[in-house]
Design an enzyme around this catalytic site. Structure first.
Site, PDB file in Angstrom:
ATOM      1  N   TYR A 146       9.349  -8.176 -32.173  1.00 50.91           N
ATOM      2  CA  TYR A 146       9.919  -6.977 -32.772  1.00 50.91           C
ATOM      3  C   TYR A 146       9.754  -5.905 -31.715  1.00 50.91           C
ATOM      4  O   TYR A 146       8.634  -5.571 -31.325  1.00 50.91           O
ATOM      5  CB  TYR A 146       9.185  -6.600 -34.062  1.00 50.91           C
ATOM      6  CG  TYR A 146       9.681  -7.369 -35.255  1.00 50.91           C
ATOM      7  CD1 TYR A 146      11.027  -7.641 -35.413  1.00 50.91           C
ATOM      8  CD2 TYR A 146       8.802  -7.830 -36.223  1.00 50.91           C
ATOM      9  CE1 TYR A 146      11.487  -8.347 -36.500  1.00 50.91           C
ATOM     10  CE2 TYR A 146       9.258  -8.536 -37.316  1.00 50.91           C
ATOM     11  CZ  TYR A 146      10.602  -8.791 -37.447  1.00 50.91           C
ATOM     12  OH  TYR A 146      11.055  -9.497 -38.519  1.00 50.91           O
ATOM     13  N   GLN A 164       8.143 -14.528 -30.744  1.00 49.31           N
ATOM     14  CA  GLN A 164       9.171 -13.699 -31.391  1.00 49.31           C
ATOM     15  C   GLN A 164       8.763 -12.237 -31.305  1.00 49.31           C
ATOM     16  O   GLN A 164       7.656 -11.859 -31.678  1.00 49.31           O
ATOM     17  CB  GLN A 164       9.347 -14.115 -32.854  1.00 49.31           C
ATOM     18  CG  GLN A 164      10.350 -13.281 -33.634  1.00 49.31           C
ATOM     19  CD  GLN A 164       9.724 -12.052 -34.291  1.00 49.31           C
ATOM     20  OE1 GLN A 164       8.531 -12.028 -34.570  1.00 49.31           O
ATOM     21  NE2 GLN A 164      10.512 -11.024 -34.514  1.00 49.31           N
ATOM     22  N   ARG A 179      10.210 -21.992 -45.025  1.00 50.67           N
ATOM     23  CA  ARG A 179       9.541 -22.050 -46.317  1.00 50.67           C
ATOM     24  C   ARG A 179       8.820 -23.373 -46.616  1.00 50.67           C
ATOM     25  O   ARG A 179       7.706 -23.345 -47.141  1.00 50.67           O
ATOM     26  CB  ARG A 179      10.552 -21.776 -47.436  1.00 50.67           C
ATOM     27  CG  ARG A 179      10.629 -20.318 -47.837  1.00 50.67           C
ATOM     28  CD  ARG A 179      11.487 -20.166 -49.074  1.00 50.67           C
ATOM     29  NE  ARG A 179      11.560 -18.771 -49.474  1.00 50.67           N
ATOM     30  CZ  ARG A 179      12.680 -18.091 -49.658  1.00 50.67           C
ATOM     31  NH1 ARG A 179      13.838 -18.671 -49.433  1.00 50.67           N
ATOM     32  NH2 ARG A 179      12.669 -16.831 -50.032  1.00 50.67           N
ATOM     33  N   ASP A 211      18.884 -21.675 -38.431  1.00 50.30           N
ATOM     34  CA  ASP A 211      17.939 -21.691 -39.540  1.00 50.30           C
ATOM     35  C   ASP A 211      18.539 -20.991 -40.734  1.00 50.30           C
ATOM     36  O   ASP A 211      19.645 -20.474 -40.664  1.00 50.30           O
ATOM     37  CB  ASP A 211      16.603 -21.068 -39.105  1.00 50.30           C
ATOM     38  CG  ASP A 211      16.459 -19.633 -39.573  1.00 50.30           C
ATOM     39  OD1 ASP A 211      15.470 -19.337 -40.257  1.00 50.30           O
ATOM     40  OD2 ASP A 211      17.334 -18.797 -39.262  1.00 50.30           O
ATOM     41  N   HIS A 221      18.547 -13.990 -41.910  1.00 52.33           N
ATOM     42  CA  HIS A 221      17.445 -13.056 -42.193  1.00 52.33           C
ATOM     43  C   HIS A 221      17.904 -11.674 -41.795  1.00 52.33           C
ATOM     44  O   HIS A 221      17.742 -10.698 -42.516  1.00 52.33           O
ATOM     45  CB  HIS A 221      16.193 -13.431 -41.403  1.00 52.33           C
ATOM     46  CG  HIS A 221      15.139 -12.363 -41.439  1.00 52.33           C
ATOM     47  ND1 HIS A 221      14.758 -11.663 -40.331  1.00 52.33           N
ATOM     48  CD2 HIS A 221      14.416 -11.881 -42.461  1.00 52.33           C
ATOM     49  CE1 HIS A 221      13.825 -10.780 -40.666  1.00 52.33           C
ATOM     50  NE2 HIS A 221      13.605 -10.901 -41.944  1.00 52.33           N
TER      51      HIS A 221
END
Length: 451
Positions: free
Chosen positions: A159, A157, A396, A372, A316
């Site tokens: 950024y 992932q 989580r 998700d 998110h």
């Protein structure tokens, strides 16, 4: 096509084995999400900021609550007199057949939850044959996480950094270490409104915790005349103690703060990307390219124009049309951490899968759809798949499992979640996920009340 992991098909006996053993599942002692969450809170009671970094949400928690309420509004329609004795949870994503539809969500800064950090979750995923998605905000290096994951399937992932040289370095390292897909998180220009973090001024990155991908990057570190390091931040992470050490002039702490600030300049520069910027990643990444944070059917259709191979429907992030590099936004991928009051992700999934363009692209193999935000149980996964997702990300639940039991805790959460899904599939009268994936109203219904 890849060989199915040998764990496929074994989940039917999970609960039976527990009854025969006469012992509660270990090491967590329960399979109930809320009870594991409570145990994690107790474990981190002396470091409440760490627990809330996982458990907290944006604003009034409205989006988080909406994710759960929306999932609860869908109900499974069981079929009877079906021979579902032999079942499989196999699913194929980007040409690879996996033994289940669960992916480990890219949760950052795992070093504040357990001393083994990302090495524990990566190892657990590899052992059980569950794909692992690593976060740019990890507290371990790309190389170390890959080694811990072994022969497991793994994605990276991203950024998106400000400069191309650092971006190329990160994705080159990922590719060299066996990460086969690139997940780009779509986000806003600033961190969400999180009262629980604000009241404690809690942000591990400012002390250099969660920037270990940067500290181990040769291109980034060369700017400062330094060699890359594969460091492990102290556990437990004590924010107040770090502040004290910094004010006292501790050199190690000062160095962590320095690089935390410098990494922020690189990955939180305020530079927003637009759709056209995706060409740079597409030209420099030859594997599957996945965009995470899609909430709008219009955005889901638009990705088809830019060579994107997959989307993750998640809140998110929110439905936006820009890609912003944001290192401060920890990619928990559990929903509700960014925009309070956003659309529930399962409603977004329902809307996205009503698009004829999206459904045609999915059917032809041009687009893969994952989901998700709010997944807790087997029935949750069943509902997401029925609405059209091909796999789900779990966040989580396993984080709490790791807090309580480390690698073994992560393993138990994955195991009991898959056992729950297998049981749900059988009791609803189905033998495989292909019998429910995208079937919508044939297998689930939307209630006019919240149970």
């Amino acid at each position: 096509m890849a060989v199915v992991h040998p764990s496929a098909g074994k989940w039917a006996s999970y609960s039976t084995n527990i009854y025969i053993s006469r012992q509660a599942p270990q090491p967590l002692g329960t399979v109930v999400f809320e009870e594991i969450e409570a145990k994690a809170k107790e474990k981190l009671k002396d470091y409440p900021g760490a627990f809330l970094f996982a458990a907290g949400n944006a604003g009034t928690n409205a989006t988080y609550r909406a994710n759960r309420k929306a999932l609860d509004k869908f109900a499974i329609i069981p079929r009877m007199l079906v021979n579902a004795t032999a079942r499989t949870l196999e699913t194929t994503i980007f040409g690879v057949t996996h033994s289940s539809p669960i992916f480990i969500a890219p949760i950052g800064v795992q070093g504040i939850f357990h001393g083994d950090a990302e090495l524990a979750s990566a190892a657990a995923a590899g052992k059980l044959g569950v794909p692992f998605i690593m976060s740019t905000a990890a507290s371990r290096s790309i190389e170390e996480v890959a080694a811990a994951n072994g022969n497991g399937h793994r994605w990276y992932q991203l950024y998106w950094p400000r400069t191309n040289d650092v971006t190329l370095s990160l994705i080159s390292r990922a590719k060299a270490n066996g990460f086969t897909a690139l997940v780009v998180t779509l986000d806003t220009m600033s961190i969400g409104w999180r009262p629980h973090d604000l009241e404690r001024a809690y942000m591990p990155f400012v002390h250099g915790v969660g920037i270990q991908v940067a500290r181990s990057d040769p291109v980034f570190m060369a700017r400062y005349g330094r060699e890359p390091v594969h460091e492990h931040p102290d556990f437990p992470y004590d924010s107040e103690e770090k502040n004290r050490l910094f004010l006292a002039g501790d050199e190690k702490t000062k160095e962590g703060v320095f690089f935390g600030i410098e990494w922020r300049k690189e990955c939180n520069s305020g530079l927003c990307r637009d759709w056209e910027d995706l060409k740079f990643l597409r030209d420099n990444w030859d594997g599957p390219l996945v965009l995470k944070g899609i909430q709008s059917a219009l955005d889901a259709e638009k990705v088809l124009e830019y060579g994107v191979n997959g989307i993750i429907v998640s809140n998110h992030g929110t439905q936006i049309l820009v890609l912003c590099a944001l290192w401060l936004t920890l990619p928990l991928l559990i929903g509700g951490r960014q925009l309070d009051g956003a659309i529930p992700s399962v409603y977004a999934l329902e809307s996205v899968m009503k698009s004829t363009k999206v459904k045609e692209a999915q059917a032809s193999g041009k687009l893969t759809v994952l989901f998700d935000s709010g997944i807790r149980t087997g029935p949750d996964i069943f509902k997401a798949l029925a609405l059209g997702a091909q796999a789900v990300l779990l966040g989580r639940p396993w984080v709490y499992g790791m807090v309580v039991g480390g690698e073994a805790g992560v393993e138990q959460v994955i195991q009991h979640t898959l056992a729950d899904l297998d049981k749900t599939l059988g009791l609803s009268g189905h033998k495989s996920l292909s019998e429910i994936q995208g079937k919508g109203e044939e297998v689930i219904t939307k209630l006019d009340f919240v149970p």
